[in-house]
Design a protein around this motif. Structure first.
Motif, PDB file in Angstrom:
ATOM      1  N   LEU A 132      20.047  -3.463 -12.503  1.00 27.58           N
ATOM      2  CA  LEU A 132      20.555  -4.112 -11.302  1.00 27.58           C
ATOM      3  C   LEU A 132      21.683  -3.292 -10.685  1.00 27.58           C
ATOM      4  O   LEU A 132      21.773  -3.163  -9.458  1.00 27.58           O
ATOM      5  CB  LEU A 132      21.057  -5.516 -11.632  1.00 27.58           C
ATOM      6  CG  LEU A 132      19.999  -6.587 -11.922  1.00 27.58           C
ATOM      7  CD1 LEU A 132      20.664  -7.884 -12.326  1.00 27.58           C
ATOM      8  CD2 LEU A 132      19.112  -6.803 -10.712  1.00 27.58           C
ATOM      9  N   MET A 133      22.557  -2.742 -11.520  1.00 31.57           N
ATOM     10  CA  MET A 133      23.661  -1.948 -11.003  1.00 31.57           C
ATOM     11  C   MET A 133      23.151  -0.694 -10.300  1.00 31.57           C
ATOM     12  O   MET A 133      23.668  -0.301  -9.248  1.00 31.57           O
ATOM     13  CB  MET A 133      24.611  -1.554 -12.146  1.00 31.57           C
ATOM     14  CG  MET A 133      25.797  -0.707 -11.699  1.00 31.57           C
ATOM     15  SD  MET A 133      26.818  -1.542 -10.435  1.00 31.57           S
ATOM     16  CE  MET A 133      27.846  -2.545 -11.500  1.00 31.57           C
ATOM     17  N   THR A 134      22.103  -0.076 -10.852  1.00 32.81           N
ATOM     18  CA  THR A 134      21.531   1.113 -10.220  1.00 32.81           C
ATOM     19  C   THR A 134      20.969   0.756  -8.854  1.00 32.81           C
ATOM     20  O   THR A 134      21.187   1.478  -7.864  1.00 32.81           O
ATOM     21  CB  THR A 134      20.419   1.692 -11.112  1.00 32.81           C
ATOM     22  OG1 THR A 134      20.982   2.077 -12.371  1.00 32.81           O
ATOM     23  CG2 THR A 134      19.793   2.915 -10.461  1.00 32.81           C
ATOM     24  N   ARG A 135      20.248  -0.343  -8.786  1.00 32.76           N
ATOM     25  CA  ARG A 135      19.709  -0.778  -7.498  1.00 32.76           C
ATOM     26  C   ARG A 135      20.827  -1.143  -6.519  1.00 32.76           C
ATOM     27  O   ARG A 135      20.760  -0.841  -5.337  1.00 32.76           O
ATOM     28  CB  ARG A 135      18.784  -1.978  -7.694  1.00 32.76           C
ATOM     29  CG  ARG A 135      17.443  -1.621  -8.349  1.00 32.76           C
ATOM     30  CD  ARG A 135      16.515  -2.824  -8.349  1.00 32.76           C
ATOM     31  NE  ARG A 135      16.271  -3.333  -6.994  1.00 32.76           N
ATOM     32  CZ  ARG A 135      15.541  -4.413  -6.743  1.00 32.76           C
ATOM     33  NH1 ARG A 135      14.986  -5.082  -7.735  1.00 32.76           N
ATOM     34  NH2 ARG A 135      15.364  -4.821  -5.492  1.00 32.76           N
ATOM     35  N   TYR A 136      21.868  -1.773  -7.048  1.00 30.61           N
ATOM     36  CA  TYR A 136      22.989  -2.169  -6.209  1.00 30.61           C
ATOM     37  C   TYR A 136      23.664  -0.932  -5.604  1.00 30.61           C
ATOM     38  O   TYR A 136      23.954  -0.889  -4.401  1.00 30.61           O
ATOM     39  CB  TYR A 136      23.984  -2.954  -7.057  1.00 30.61           C
ATOM     40  CG  TYR A 136      25.206  -3.435  -6.307  1.00 30.61           C
ATOM     41  CD1 TYR A 136      25.099  -4.303  -5.242  1.00 30.61           C
ATOM     42  CD2 TYR A 136      26.484  -3.029  -6.704  1.00 30.61           C
ATOM     43  CE1 TYR A 136      26.216  -4.774  -4.571  1.00 30.61           C
ATOM     44  CE2 TYR A 136      27.607  -3.485  -6.035  1.00 30.61           C
ATOM     45  CZ  TYR A 136      27.470  -4.352  -4.970  1.00 30.61           C
ATOM     46  OH  TYR A 136      28.587  -4.797  -4.311  1.00 30.61           O
ATOM     47  N   ALA A 137      23.894   0.092  -6.445  1.00 31.22           N
ATOM     48  CA  ALA A 137      24.531   1.323  -5.963  1.00 31.22           C
ATOM     49  C   ALA A 137      23.652   2.004  -4.922  1.00 31.22           C
ATOM     50  O   ALA A 137      24.144   2.520  -3.904  1.00 31.22           O
ATOM     51  CB  ALA A 137      24.805   2.255  -7.140  1.00 31.22           C
ATOM     52  N   GLY A 153      19.736  -9.458  -3.142  1.00 25.05           N
ATOM     53  CA  GLY A 153      20.646 -10.581  -3.327  1.00 25.05           C
ATOM     54  C   GLY A 153      19.999 -11.722  -4.092  1.00 25.05           C
ATOM     55  O   GLY A 153      20.628 -12.349  -4.950  1.00 25.05           O
ATOM     56  N   GLU A 154      18.721 -11.983  -3.794  1.00 23.04           N
ATOM     57  CA  GLU A 154      18.007 -13.035  -4.507  1.00 23.04           C
ATOM     58  C   GLU A 154      17.826 -12.673  -5.975  1.00 23.04           C
ATOM     59  O   GLU A 154      17.922 -13.527  -6.858  1.00 23.04           O
ATOM     60  CB  GLU A 154      16.649 -13.270  -3.849  1.00 23.04           C
ATOM     61  CG  GLU A 154      16.741 -13.903  -2.462  1.00 23.04           C
ATOM     62  CD  GLU A 154      15.388 -14.018  -1.802  1.00 23.04           C
ATOM     63  OE1 GLU A 154      14.374 -13.696  -2.462  1.00 23.04           O
ATOM     64  OE2 GLU A 154      15.324 -14.464  -0.632  1.00 23.04           O
ATOM     65  N   VAL A 160      22.323 -14.303 -12.108  1.00 21.39           N
ATOM     66  CA  VAL A 160      23.541 -15.077 -12.318  1.00 21.39           C
ATOM     67  C   VAL A 160      23.198 -16.488 -12.794  1.00 21.39           C
ATOM     68  O   VAL A 160      23.858 -17.040 -13.681  1.00 21.39           O
ATOM     69  CB  VAL A 160      24.378 -15.135 -11.022  1.00 21.39           C
ATOM     70  CG1 VAL A 160      25.511 -16.146 -11.161  1.00 21.39           C
ATOM     71  CG2 VAL A 160      24.936 -13.763 -10.679  1.00 21.39           C
ATOM     72  N   SER A 161      22.144 -17.075 -12.238  1.00 19.78           N
ATOM     73  CA  SER A 161      21.719 -18.405 -12.660  1.00 19.78           C
ATOM     74  C   SER A 161      21.307 -18.413 -14.120  1.00 19.78           C
ATOM     75  O   SER A 161      21.667 -19.324 -14.878  1.00 19.78           O
ATOM     76  CB  SER A 161      20.562 -18.881 -11.775  1.00 19.78           C
ATOM     77  OG  SER A 161      20.103 -20.155 -12.191  1.00 19.78           O
ATOM     78  N   GLU A 162      20.556 -17.391 -14.527  1.00 19.56           N
ATOM     79  CA  GLU A 162      20.156 -17.288 -15.923  1.00 19.56           C
ATOM     80  C   GLU A 162      21.366 -17.087 -16.823  1.00 19.56           C
ATOM     81  O   GLU A 162      21.443 -17.634 -17.923  1.00 19.56           O
ATOM     82  CB  GLU A 162      19.163 -16.128 -16.102  1.00 19.56           C
ATOM     83  CG  GLU A 162      17.788 -16.416 -15.550  1.00 19.56           C
ATOM     84  CD  GLU A 162      17.134 -17.607 -16.227  1.00 19.56           C
ATOM     85  OE1 GLU A 162      17.213 -17.704 -17.472  1.00 19.56           O
ATOM     86  OE2 GLU A 162      16.566 -18.457 -15.517  1.00 19.56           O
TER      87      GLU A 162
END
Length: 238
Positions: A132-137, A153-154, A160-162
């Motif tokens: 997720l961090m790689t995709r975010y960057a 974002g989804e 975060v929900s999990e």
């Protein structure tokens, strides 16, 4: 006049002479005895509603009575047809009430409601899940179109929900060893958990230190503790 019941205690329980309970004007509290048990009662108002003043009055009676020993607190709104019915119920359920008094002796309730600090939880998820961090960057570097950004974002929101489910379990796992019992409250939107802990008074400092440790070690969690309280969540009076 119907009878309002605040709680149950040993028959030698003493109350301040001027203690008053629910109603407008507040009704004087009396003891209804049966054998070695007593119910703390007053006349019930004609119309009983969960107004703040009555909720606080109910709590005040229970807390004052508990200063002289353990009380089985009833939740707000307990009404019986009359004192004789109350005494009959004390007699019928004697052993259960005595067992409950023994269980609660020297113990108080602490309620802990658990929430996420949303931004801190998001950052924790991104830090703990490298993909997720790689995709975010990559999204931030490329600017990304609105569709890709929304999709990402989804993805993060689901993560975060999990994380919320495991965080709720974490809080219970950390605090439960310092309590005699745990009760889970109802679910609510935006809240990870509503937990009540029955804590021995001599272990209160230990419980509170474990709670402080949660705050220190997990900055993305907000655990709001209230207590000591009468142990409403650990009473079986029905």
């Amino acid at each position: 006049m119907t009878t309002y019941v605040y709680g149950i205690a040993a028959a030698d329980r003493k109350l301040p002479d001027d203690i008053r309970g629910v109603g407008d004007p507040p009704r004087p509290v009396r003891a209804v005895r049966s054998g070695d048990l007593v119910a703390l009662c007053s006349d019930a108002p004609t119309e009983l509603r969960p107004r703040r003043s009555d909720l606080l009055a109910h709590q005040h009676v229970v807390i004052e009575a508990a200063k002289d020993g353990v009380v089985l607190p009833l939740r707000f709104g307990g009404i019986s047809p009359d004192d004789e019915t109350v005494a009959a119920i004390l007699d019928e359920r004697h052993d259960r009430y005595v067992e409950g008094l023994e269980k609660l002796a020297g113990r108080d309730e602490f309620n802990v409601k658990v929430y996420h600090d949303e931004e801190a939880a998001r950052q924790a998820v991104l830090a703990d899940e490298p993909d997720l961090m790689t995709r975010y960057a990559a999204e931030r570097a490329a600017g990304g179109d609105s569709h890709d950004s929304a999709a990402f974002g989804e993805l993060v929101a689901r993560a975060v929900s999990e994380r919320g489910k495991s965080d709720a379990a974490l809080v219970e796992d950390v605090l439960a060893p310092h309590a005699a019992a745990v009760a889970r409250g109802p679910e609510a939107a935006g809240r990870l958990a509503d937990l009540s802990f029955l804590v021995e008074r001599e272990r209160r400092h230990e419980f509170e230190e474990a709670l402080r440790g949660l705050h220190r070690e997990h900055a993305h969690l907000r655990a709001q503790a209230t207590g000591p309280l009468p142990p409403y969540s650990f009473v079986e009076t029905d």
